[in-house]
Each structure stands twice: as structure tokens, then as C-alpha cells.
Write an enzyme that holds these catalytic residues in place. Structure first.
Site, PDB file in Angstrom:
ATOM      1  N   LYS A   1       0.801  -1.234   0.000  1.00  0.00           N
ATOM      2  CA  LYS A   1       0.000   0.000   0.000  1.00  0.00           C
ATOM      3  C   LYS A   1       0.831   1.281   0.000  1.00  0.00           C
ATOM      4  O   LYS A   1       0.394   2.303  -0.514  1.00  0.00           O
ATOM      5  CB  LYS A   1      -0.955   0.012   1.204  1.00  0.00           C
ATOM      6  CG  LYS A   1      -2.141  -0.922   1.029  1.00  0.00           C
ATOM      7  CD  LYS A   1      -3.149  -0.726   2.160  1.00  0.00           C
ATOM      8  CE  LYS A   1      -4.327  -1.663   1.997  1.00  0.00           C
ATOM      9  NZ  LYS A   1      -5.373  -1.459   2.983  1.00  0.00           N
TER      10      LYS A   1
ATOM     11  N   ASP B   1     -10.344   3.202   1.914  1.00  0.00           N
ATOM     12  CA  ASP B   1     -10.575   2.458   3.169  1.00  0.00           C
ATOM     13  C   ASP B   1     -11.379   3.258   4.195  1.00  0.00           C
ATOM     14  O   ASP B   1     -12.322   2.742   4.798  1.00  0.00           O
ATOM     15  CB  ASP B   1      -9.247   2.034   3.806  1.00  0.00           C
ATOM     16  CG  ASP B   1      -8.652   0.796   3.148  1.00  0.00           C
ATOM     17  OD1 ASP B   1      -9.415   0.016   2.557  1.00  0.00           O
ATOM     18  OD2 ASP B   1      -7.419   0.630   3.223  1.00  0.00           O
TER      19      ASP B   1
ATOM     20  N   GLY C   1      -2.170   1.097  13.042  1.00  0.00           N
ATOM     21  CA  GLY C   1      -1.566   0.646  11.785  1.00  0.00           C
ATOM     22  C   GLY C   1      -2.234   1.362  10.614  1.00  0.00           C
ATOM     23  O   GLY C   1      -2.842   2.433  10.779  1.00  0.00           O
TER      24      GLY C   1
ATOM     25  N   GLY D   1     -16.733  -6.111  10.302  1.00  0.00           N
ATOM     26  CA  GLY D   1     -15.811  -5.523   9.326  1.00  0.00           C
ATOM     27  C   GLY D   1     -16.135  -5.775   7.860  1.00  0.00           C
ATOM     28  O   GLY D   1     -15.479  -5.220   6.975  1.00  0.00           O
TER      29      GLY D   1
END
Ligand code: NAP
Length: 275
Positions: free
Chosen positions: A65, A102, A129, A240
Site C-alpha cells: 500500500k 478504506d 496501523g 468488518g
């Protein structure tokens, strides 16, 4: 024939092909989305191949990423701010543009499932993170009184608060995280804890208010120990899976200009893959 992919290492476990191929079919688009394993030393070669083989774009997952950024011609401000790209669009002339969907996915799913989540109380992000950074960016834009963040390695939480907090984030020490629970209207676990093969997140919900919403972005398993505990206490929970689907929907829109969503059929198919 439209083509898209996700690149990562490892990648076999990715649910993205199921999600995007569902949308191709649903919208009568002749297309194929595949998972491609790319080891870190072959990232540049993989990008060239996707460019020359007619892909409309691709998703990027762990561990690429951040490293992908050096191969891109343009990076959207949000992705630049996050230092991470999860979606790349390949224009017809081969120009590569990077985005990060995201954070959008996390907040979109939260609002779909619990539109009335407490907005007059701080949120608490657990972890610091890549996913926490996305959560922070998404939540800082929600005009909550404060976004608290706690992480085992405190310095990483401080870095996120400094980079994206705009003065609206505060760092809570990992050892005192249970105290922050009492003040939080929304708790978001972004650590790997609770994921299959990992220990559960240790977080006492004893002092959580009755309207606190508990969100776990881990989706394997769908019901983590944290969500189970929250559910047994009568708290609202969010798993999630929706974040995964909504970040994918935003990518699909970027590549193909088509609005897609998280319908019951897709949820059923994904649940069957997970359990
Ligand atoms: P990451 O960048 O590697 O961050 C991992 C986080 O977990 C860090 O905060 C780390 O703390 C913490 N952690 C790891 N082991 C720990 C332990 N034993 N005790 C306390 N903290 C620990 O990973 P990521 O990319 O942010 O992903 C995190 C999770 O989110 C994964 O489970 C991933 O599957 C999930 N995720 C879900 C979606 C979705 O769409 N639903 C999207 C992205 C990610 P330290 O900093 O102290 O190491």
C-alpha cells in the site's frame, strides 16, 4: 471485456474477487476481477504488466500500500495524507492514479448500519496501523467532539494524531484504554487482535454506556470476541465486512463509473466464504 485485480502477498484469502465479480454480473458488465500474488521485489514489473494488459485498475493490499506510490503518476490528496494507496486507476493513456477508499468504506458502513451512533461523544480507535490511519481520517471528518486513539506502541498513535488529527485527536495510553471506554460513543478495533489465529483484544466494556457502538473491522471471524461481548451486553455492533465491501464499491465507481452497494445476496455469499 473489463479487467481489474487486487495485488498483494499473500493474496489467496482475498474476498475482493467475489465482491467485484458479483457487481460485474449484477450490472451486466462483461468483466473479470482476479487476485494476483505479487511478491515485494516484483511490484514494479506487476504494475507494468497490468498497464500493458488492458486492466482498468487494481486494488492494492498488504504489503504494497505504501510502496506502490512511487510507481504512480498522480496520488489523490486523501491517499497522500494517509501515505497509502488501496486503489489504482489506469487511464487509457496509461496514466496511473492512486486513491485510498478504506476510510470512506469504514464510515459509510457505520452510517448505514447505525445512522444514530452517538455523535456528541468522542470515538475511540484501538490500534495505529494502516487501517487505524484510514479510520482516523474518516472519523476526524465526522465532527465528533474528539477522536481518541490508543495503541500498544504509543509513538504510532501519536504519529497518526499528528498527521491527520487536525487538533481533534488525542492519544490514550494503552494501559489506560479501559478508562477511555466509558467516555466513548463509538469504539473501533483496528488491530489484528481478534482475527483468526490471533489472540482476542483485551478490552473491558464494563464501563461502556448503553448507547456505545462497538465496531470491529476484523471480518475473519465475522463475530470477534469483542463483538460477542458487546452484543451480550446489549450494545450495538458493526462487523468488518461492510468496510471491505464499501471500499470496494468506491473503487468500482472510480474504475467503471458505476454505483454499486452491499446487497443481501452479496452478504450471504461472503458469509458463506468466511464461515
Ligand atoms: P497493521 O498496519 O499491521 O497494524 C496492526 C495493528 O495491530 C497495530 O496497531 C499493532 O500494534 C496492533 N497489534 C498487532 N499485534 C498486537 C498485539 N499482540 N497486541 C496489541 N496490538 C497489536 O495492520 P492493518 O493493515 O492496520 O490491519 C489491521 C486489521 O484490520 C487486520 O485484521 C485487517 O484484516 C483489518 N482490516 C480490515 C479492513 C476491512 O475492510 N474490514 C481493511 C483493512 C484492514 P503495534 O503498532 O504496537 O504493533
Amino acid at each position: 471485456m473489463k479487467k481489474a485485480a487486487v495485488i498483494g502477498y499473500p493474496i489467496a484469502q482475498s474476498l475482493s474477487p467475489v465482491i467485484h465479480n458479483h457487481w460485474f454480473e449484477q450490472n451486466g458488465i462483461e468483466g473479470n476481477y482476479e487476485a494476483i500474488e505479487v511478491v515485494p521485489e516484483e511490484l514494479g514489473m506487476a504494475v507494468e504488466r497490468l498497464k500493458t494488459e488492458g486492466y482498468s485498475g487494481f486494488n492494492v493490499t498488504v504489503p504494497h500500500k505504501t510502496d506502490i506510490i512511487k510507481y504512480l503518476d498522480k496520488v489523490a490528496p486523501l491517499a497522500r495524507q494517509m501515505g497509502a494507496v488501496n486503489t489504482v486507476k489506469i487511464a487509457e493513456d496509461g496514466t496511473l492514479s492512486g486513491f485510498n477508499t478504506d476510510g470512506i468504506g469504514l464510515v459509510k458502513h457505520l452510517k448505514d448500519i447505525v445512522p444514530e451512533y452517538p455523535k456528541d461523544k468522542p470515538a475511540l480507535i484501538i490500534g495505529a496501523g494502516g487501517a487505524a490511519r484510514a479510520a482516523a481520517l474518516g472519523l476526524v471528518n465526522e465532527n465528533l467532539p474528539m477522536v481518541m486513539i490508543t495503541n500498544r506502541t504509543r509513538g504510532k498513535a501519536e504519529a497518526i494524531a499528528g498527521d491527520v488529527g487536525r487538533g481533534r485527536m488525542t492519544v490514550v495510553d494503552w494501559k489506560t484504554r479501559a478508562q477511555a471506554v466509558a467516555a466513548a460513543g463509538l469504539i473501533v478495533n483496528t488491530t489484528v487482535l481478534g482475527m483468526a489465529g490471533q489472540p482476542a483484544l483485551e478490552l473491558s466494556l464494563d464501563h461502556a454506556a448503553s448507547d456505545t457502538v462497538v465496531y470491529d473491522i476484523v471480518y475473519k471471524p465475522l463475530e470477534t470476541e469483542l463483538l460477542k461481548d458487546a452484543g451480550e451486553r446489549g450494545l450495538k455492533t458493526v462487523d468488518g465486512l461492510g468496510m471491505l465491501v464499501h471500499q470496494g464499491a468506491a473503487a468500482f465507481k472510480i474504475w467503471f463509473g458505476v454505483e454499486v452497494g452491499f446487497d443481501a445476496d452479496l452478504r450471504k455469499t461472503l458469509e458463506a466464504k468466511i464461515t
